[in-house]
Scaffold this motif. Structure first.
Motif, mmCIF file in Angstrom:
data_model
loop_
_atom_site.group_PDB
_atom_site.id
_atom_site.type_symbol
_atom_site.label_atom_id
_atom_site.label_comp_id
_atom_site.label_asym_id
_atom_site.label_seq_id
_atom_site.Cartn_x
_atom_site.Cartn_y
_atom_site.Cartn_z
ATOM 1 N N ILE A 133 0.837 -1.205 0.000
ATOM 2 C CA ILE A 133 0.000 0.000 0.000
ATOM 3 C C ILE A 133 0.871 1.254 0.000
ATOM 4 O O ILE A 133 0.648 2.190 -0.775
ATOM 5 N N HIS A 134 1.884 1.272 0.878
ATOM 6 C CA HIS A 134 2.790 2.427 0.941
ATOM 7 C C HIS A 134 3.464 2.662 -0.417
ATOM 8 O O HIS A 134 3.540 3.799 -0.901
ATOM 9 N N GLN A 135 3.948 1.587 -1.038
ATOM 10 C CA GLN A 135 4.655 1.718 -2.314
ATOM 11 C C GLN A 135 3.730 2.221 -3.414
ATOM 12 O O GLN A 135 4.113 3.081 -4.219
ATOM 13 N N THR A 136 2.508 1.695 -3.456
ATOM 14 C CA THR A 136 1.551 2.113 -4.483
ATOM 15 C C THR A 136 1.221 3.594 -4.347
ATOM 16 O O THR A 136 1.187 4.335 -5.339
ATOM 17 N N LEU A 137 0.985 4.041 -3.112
ATOM 18 C CA LEU A 137 0.651 5.446 -2.891
ATOM 19 C C LEU A 137 1.859 6.354 -3.119
ATOM 20 O O LEU A 137 1.727 7.460 -3.656
ATOM 21 N N ARG A 138 3.038 5.879 -2.726
ATOM 22 C CA ARG A 138 4.244 6.690 -2.907
ATOM 23 C C ARG A 138 4.507 6.950 -4.384
ATOM 24 O O ARG A 138 4.917 8.041 -4.775
#
Length: 326
Positions: A133-138
């Protein structure tokens, strides 16, 4: 390509990574053979003997054949034996992929798998899901608070492809540079104009079958997989059941909601509605119906999934009401 590379066993519940592996395999086959013809066999609906001649004579038709056997754990003993015989001398013009959401197959198939390519796609750990999730949003220029990640993970399918899709959709609702909070998650799930599994549960909580069916149609038009929708509904009905049991144990309403992980005013209001409209027995029955539906959609062809799911919604909403205490 060696004999071993003509047969693949792809197992486990993580369908997103499994699908990525399958797409890579298809690309490799296309590069090697040109056009490929893809066929599907569904255990309990078809038999391996029906497609065996097509595999053995694929070269006569000019195209390389890719056969996907779904729900392999359901193959009959006869089909397992036929598969073992075929594996002794697989056609160089065919590739066979055996698929199952289970992590182990019946003994005959496991013995066969030990001589071929066997991959198990395990469900992602919580830290892996959070990192995804963090990577997708980043990548989209957004960030997210830890509490918001926790809430988001509770409310979406754990499959990697669904996580990425929902996180990408979440990013779309907020400007670049925004840090997404727990309140943002609630607003996204309950107040966006897009239908989602939480608006579907809200319709079911009101026993509004017509609205639930319209919502389902919208979800399927967005290419939502039926088993992902079922997973989201199961999560919510199980939370509802937990609240009901806590209330029977004389927990206060707010305390019961908190213990069941019900956070955010929108979700609380929906649960309050469901508590008024369902008894504990009806909630248990809804969970049984959804589990059965999930099993049925995994057994049958994709084109039958909407019908199977729609009939399940009818049974949940229109089941004769249990007598309520005064």
């Amino acid at each position: 390509m060696s004999k071993k590379e003509h047969i693949f066993f792809l197992l486990g519940p993580e369908t997103g990574l499994k699908e990525e592996y399958l797409q890579t395999l298809k690309q490799d086959l296309t590069k090697t053979h040109g056009a490929i013809e893809e066929e599907h066999l569904y255990a309990f609906e078809d038999t391996f003997s029906d497609v065996l001649p097509r595999l053995q004579n694929a070269s006569l038709f000019g195209e390389h054949t890719l056969l996907l056997i779904h729900n392999a754990e359901r193959l009959s003993t006869q089909d397992q034996n036929l598969l073992g015989l075929y594996a002794q001398n697989p056609s160089p013009s065919s590739t066979l992929v055996i698929l199952s959401d289970e992590i182990r197959l019946p003994q005959r198939l496991e013995k066969l798998a030990s001589h071929h390519t066997r991959e198990v796609f395990w469900e992602l750990r919580e830290d892996q899901k959070a990192r995804m999730i963090h990577q997708t949003l980043r990548r989209s220029g957004r960030s997210i608070e830890p509490d918001a990640v926790e809430l988001f993970l509770q409310m979406v399918s754990p499959v990697s492809s669904a996580l990425i899709e929902e996180a990408s959709r979440l990013a779309f609702f907020f400007p670049e540079g925004h840090t997404i909070t727990e309140k943002n998650i609630e607003r996204f799930l309950f107040h966006s104009r897009e239908e989602n599994v939480f608006t579907l549960f809200a319709h079911l909580a009101r026993r509004d079958l017509e609205a639930a069916l319209e919502c389902t149609s919208a979800l399927l038009s967005q290419a939502e997989a039926v088993h992902q929708i079922i997973g989201g509904l199961l999560w919510q009905f199980k939370r509802l059941l937990m609240v009901m049991r806590l209330l029977k144990e004389r927990y206060g309403r707010e305390e019961a909601l908190r213990e069941a992980g019900i956070r955010g005013m929108g979700f609380k209001r929906t649960m309050e509605t469901a508590l008024r409209n369902y008894t504990l027995e009806e909630t248990q029955r809804a969970i049984v119906e959804l589990v059965s539906c999930d099993e049925q959609v995994r057994l049958h062809r994709r084109e039958l999934h909407p019908l199977i799911f729609t009939l399940t919604l009818h049974r949940i909403v229109r089941h004769p009401r249990a007598a309520r205490p005064a």
